[in-house]
Design a protein around this motif. Structure first.
Motif, PDB file in Angstrom:
ATOM      1  N   ARG A  22      -4.408   3.692  -0.849  1.00  0.00           N
ATOM      2  CA  ARG A  22      -4.605   4.356   0.442  1.00  0.00           C
ATOM      3  C   ARG A  22      -5.848   3.812   1.133  1.00  0.00           C
ATOM      4  O   ARG A  22      -5.846   3.590   2.354  1.00  0.00           O
ATOM      5  N   CYS A  73       0.836  -1.203   0.000  1.00  0.00           N
ATOM      6  CA  CYS A  73       0.000   0.000   0.000  1.00  0.00           C
ATOM      7  C   CYS A  73       0.869   1.251   0.000  1.00  0.00           C
ATOM      8  O   CYS A  73       0.649   2.186  -0.792  1.00  0.00           O
ATOM      9  N   ASP A  74       1.866   1.282   0.873  1.00  0.00           N
ATOM     10  CA  ASP A  74       2.744   2.452   0.967  1.00  0.00           C
ATOM     11  C   ASP A  74       3.527   2.655  -0.324  1.00  0.00           C
ATOM     12  O   ASP A  74       3.725   3.801  -0.767  1.00  0.00           O
ATOM     13  N   PHE A 125      -1.237   9.283  -8.069  1.00  0.00           N
ATOM     14  CA  PHE A 125      -2.267   9.153  -7.044  1.00  0.00           C
ATOM     15  C   PHE A 125      -3.629   8.802  -7.632  1.00  0.00           C
ATOM     16  O   PHE A 125      -4.341   7.954  -7.094  1.00  0.00           O
ATOM     17  N   MET A 138       1.338   4.181  -3.003  1.00  0.00           N
ATOM     18  CA  MET A 138       0.999   5.553  -2.648  1.00  0.00           C
ATOM     19  C   MET A 138       2.161   6.510  -2.909  1.00  0.00           C
ATOM     20  O   MET A 138       1.957   7.654  -3.315  1.00  0.00           O
ATOM     21  N   GLY A 172      -2.531   5.530  -6.290  1.00  0.00           N
ATOM     22  CA  GLY A 172      -2.376   5.944  -4.898  1.00  0.00           C
ATOM     23  C   GLY A 172      -3.660   5.960  -4.114  1.00  0.00           C
ATOM     24  O   GLY A 172      -3.710   5.503  -2.961  1.00  0.00           O
ATOM     25  N   ARG A 173      -4.736   6.487  -4.716  1.00  0.00           N
ATOM     26  CA  ARG A 173      -5.990   6.617  -3.980  1.00  0.00           C
ATOM     27  C   ARG A 173      -6.539   5.253  -3.552  1.00  0.00           C
ATOM     28  O   ARG A 173      -6.916   5.063  -2.391  1.00  0.00           O
TER      29      ARG A 173
END
Length: 278
Positions: free
Chosen positions: A247, A230-231, A239, A234, A243-244
């Motif tokens: 997150r 996940c990190d 994003f 991101m 990324g979105r």
């Protein structure tokens, strides 16, 4: 070579010839992979893929663990392109995907003789018989194969972390029905090339079939790995496209449904019958 893109080694990149005995032979099928910090699963990956391919070429993208050492030690790894400088910039990462694979393909063509290439990631397990597919009648009808990939998930009763040197194939019980058809296997023809915008798949493959199945473990090695994934998306991917959604996935490693709110299935005919192409 007519029609190919000429990739040049950059500062910090070099080619390592590991098992030179593989360089002089004519091969039916070779494997190609780009890796970074995959020491946890890499030995099992190389052992698994090595049973089906004649040789492997790899791009090591500035790993800080034992990835390079494991590659060098494996008897099926013929060539490694190593990179000492990892770029964290989002746009640089996007461009690097296609460039690294293009450089691998070019390097393989310069040092190996082969008919087909299989492009794989360390966390994937294609369950079918690659050599049998190529040696059978299917290969006469196509120049490339899109493999049907399904994500494995951690569930309430099945989320123990993967341990090094265990078999990754069938490590998890449940898979999401979402299916991605990825061009992983193609005939070695000069018109087949990678450009910077190609990322995972090359261009120039004309006749493409869909066949074989693949278990993908990028979401299910461990809870810690899920959070790291996940990190990573991101920080290093756009994003709006990556990324979105990653997150929103943080803290949700254990699943009762897929990430797309659909039922999970055990590996097999019922999963394939309920597959939804993404």
């Amino acid at each position: 070579m007519p029609g190919t893109i000429g990739w040049l080694l950059r500062e910090g990149e070099r080619i390592i010839a590991c098992n030179t005995g593989l360089l002089g032979d004519k091969h039916l099928l070779i494997g190609a992979t780009r890796v970074r910090n995959e020491a946890l699963i890499l030995r099992d990956t190389l052992d698994y893929v090595g049973k089906q391919v004649d040789a492997i070429v790899a791009y090591d993208d500035a790993s800080t663990d034992r990835t390079l050492e494991i590659l060098c030690e494996h008897p099926k790894v013929a060539l490694i392109v190593t990179n000492r400088s990892w770029e964290a910039d989002i746009e640089a990462r996007r461009i690097a995907e296609g460039r690294h694979r293009g450089l691998l393909l070019q390097t393989a063509r310069e040092h190996l003789q082969f008919d087909w290439m299989f492009c794989f990631d360390a966390d994937e397990r294609v369950t079918g018989d690659l050599r049998g597919f190529i040696e059978g009648t299917h290969s006469r009808e196509c120049d490339g194969v899109r493999v049907q990939l399904f994500d494995a998930y951690m569930t309430p009763g099945d989320h123990a972390p993967y341990q090094a040197d265990c078999e990754l194939l069938d490590f998890r019980r449940f898979f999401g029905p979402e299916r991605r058809d990825i061009l992983m296997l193609w005939r070695n023809r000069l018109e087949v090339t990678f450009a910077e915008h190609h990322a995972r798949e090359p261009g120039g493959v004309e006749r493409v079939a869909t066949g074989l199945y693949c278990q993908h473990y990028g979401k299910s090695l461990s809870v810690d790995h899920w959070e790291e994934t996940c990190d990573y998306y991101m920080r290093h991917f756009p994003f709006d496209t990556y990324g979105r959604k990653w997150r929103e996935r943080k803290g949700r490693a254990i699943h009762t449904q897929s990430d797309f709110m659909r039922p999970l299935y055990e590996w097999g005919d019922r999963l394939f019958a309920n597959a939804i192409k993404m």
